[in-house]
Design an enzyme around this catalytic site. Structure first.
Site, short mmCIF file in Angstrom:
data_model
loop_
_atom_site.label_atom_id
_atom_site.label_comp_id
_atom_site.label_asym_id
_atom_site.label_seq_id
_atom_site.Cartn_x
_atom_site.Cartn_y
_atom_site.Cartn_z
NE ARG A 109 -3.92 0.47 1.91
CZ ARG A 109 -5.15 0.52 2.43
NH1 ARG A 109 -5.41 1.30 3.46
NH2 ARG A 109 -6.13 -0.20 1.92
CG HIS A 136 -8.45 -0.03 -2.78
ND1 HIS A 136 -7.67 -1.13 -2.49
CD2 HIS A 136 -9.11 0.28 -1.61
CE1 HIS A 136 -7.85 -1.47 -1.23
NE2 HIS A 136 -8.70 -0.64 -0.68
CD GLN A 139 -13.05 -1.96 -0.82
OE1 GLN A 139 -12.26 -1.93 0.11
NE2 GLN A 139 -14.28 -2.43 -0.68
CG ASP A 220 -13.57 5.77 -1.23
OD1 ASP A 220 -13.41 5.51 -0.02
OD2 ASP A 220 -12.59 5.90 -2.01
CB CYS A 260 -14.63 0.89 -0.15
SG CYS A 260 -13.76 2.39 0.24
NE ARG A 288 -10.92 -5.59 0.39
CZ ARG A 288 -10.05 -4.63 0.74
NH1 ARG A 288 -10.47 -3.61 1.46
NH2 ARG A 288 -8.79 -4.65 0.33
N1 CP Z 1 -11.47 -0.42 2.41
C1 CP Z 1 -10.19 -0.51 2.82
O1 CP Z 1 -9.26 -0.72 2.03
O2 CP Z 1 -10.01 -0.35 4.15
P1 CP Z 1 -8.63 -0.20 4.90
O3 CP Z 1 -8.06 1.16 4.53
O4 CP Z 1 -8.97 -0.27 6.36
O5 CP Z 1 -7.68 -1.27 4.47
N1 NVA Z 2 -10.09 6.44 -1.37
C1 NVA Z 2 -9.74 6.02 -0.02
C2 NVA Z 2 -9.93 4.56 0.14
C3 NVA Z 2 -9.75 4.07 1.56
C4 NVA Z 2 -9.84 2.59 1.67
C5 NVA Z 2 -8.33 6.45 0.31
O1 NVA Z 2 -7.47 6.36 -0.56
O2 NVA Z 2 -8.09 6.88 1.43
#
Ligand code: CP
Ligand code: NVA
Length: 302
Positions: A109, A136, A139, A220, A260, A288
């Site tokens: 990430r 993502h 997701q 989101d 999400c 997930r």
């Molecule tokens: N939806 C999602 O990716 O959640 P987290 O940021 O908690 O991993």
């Molecule tokens: N768009 C959001 C998704 C979180 C899971 C972010 O990048 O923070």
């Protein structure tokens, strides 16, 4: 040393075909039948170590990948980038070359998509996108699996994505629309339209228009990780795109509402509506785990 076969990566929704996605979903359904503690008999990652390298916070993605690797027989090494030499300027390329000699896979990430591409290229090990600024993909696989589990095939249906259409999750949805052949309507301020274009996507500034007759309403957070300094501007710009009862009334009578997570009640989704739809939204969160297992199994078995 990394092994001699070419590792499979999952860096973007665009990395897979519809046939791949269907194969992954078959694996997911099999994994889900084993429950949240796993199938137990099927250990494709036995003897492997997977690094989970995170530059941003995470609850769902981190936990689900950690459990998924272990349930498939492997072990995990959680690496917070702030505790690695990455935080003192060591290039990702070198970090990747080190990890590539010691572990068998990586779930990453980070901010820039180019960084996971560099990692995948330099490490020689299977690499998974656990969220970047651009995408993502894990997701959205879980979201689509959840929709199909509850409402049947998504092909030909209409998804309305409300809020920040320029964000990572929205971009993965946009790529998924042509893969799964569903109609995707973004309801967002023009300045936050998605930069992906394909014949399946319509973008409108009118939230009502986006949700009319839709089969799935999706949202989101308004302030993605890394965008905190734009909070005030974003809260003002996205206010008309909150998913609430009045918008839900314009969708199909049995429209699903997914999020999400994490959810900010009273911002991108009305608090009461969120609680009403929580059973579906937390099924989506549980999925997930099943989807990570299906994906990892597909990556590991060519
Ligand atoms: N939806 C999602 O990716 O959640 P987290 O940021 O908690 O991993
Ligand atoms: N768009 C959001 C998704 C979180 C899971 C972010 O990048 O923070």
């Amino acid at each position: 040393m990394a092994s001699s076969f070419l590792p499979r990566h999952f860096l973007s929704v665009a990395d897979i075909s519809e046939a791949d996605a269907r194969k992954i979903f078959e694996e997911v359904a099999h994994q889900k039948r084993g429950g949240v503690q796993g199938v137990g008999s099927d250990l494709p990652l036995q003897g492997q170590v997977w690094a989970l390298l995170f530059r941003k916070p995470s609850t769902r993605t981190r936990i689900s990948f950690d459990l998924a690797v272990r349930q498939l027989g492997g072990s995990t090494l959680f690496l917070s980038a702030t505790e690695l030499q990455l935080s003192r300027g060591e290039p990702m390329e070198d970090t990747a070359r080190v990890l590539g000699r010691m572990v068998q896979g990586a779930v990453i990430r980070t901010f820039a998509q180019e960084e996971i591409e560099t990692f995948a290229r330099s490490s020689g090990i299977s690499t998974v996108n656990a969220l970047t600024d651009q995408e993502h993909p894990c997701q959205v696989l879980a979201d689509i699996f959840t929709f199909e589990e509850k409402r049947g095939p998504l092909s030909g249906k209409t998804v309305a994505f409300l809020g920040d259409a320029s964000c990572n999750v929205a971009r993965s949805w946009a790529l998924a629309a042509s893969l799964f052949r569903f109609h995707l309507r973004f309801g967002a301020p023009r300045a936050f339209f998605c930069d992906v274009e394909n014949p399946w996507i319509v973008q409108t500034e009118l939230a009502d228009e986006a949700v009319r007759g839709a089969d799935l309403l999706y949202t989101d957070v308004w302030i993605s990780m890394g965008r905190e300094e734009e909070s005030a501007l974003r809260e003002k710009a996205f206010a008309p795109y909150q998913i609430n009862r009045s918008l839900v009334r314009r969708a199909k009578a049995d429209a699903l509402v997914l999020h999400c997570l994490p959810a900010y009640r009273g911002k991108e989704i009305d608090g009461e509506l969120f609680e009403e739809r929580a059973p579906d939204i937390f099924d989506e969160a549980e999925n997930r785990l099943h989807v990570q297992k299906g994906l990892l199994r597909w990556l590991a078995t060519r």
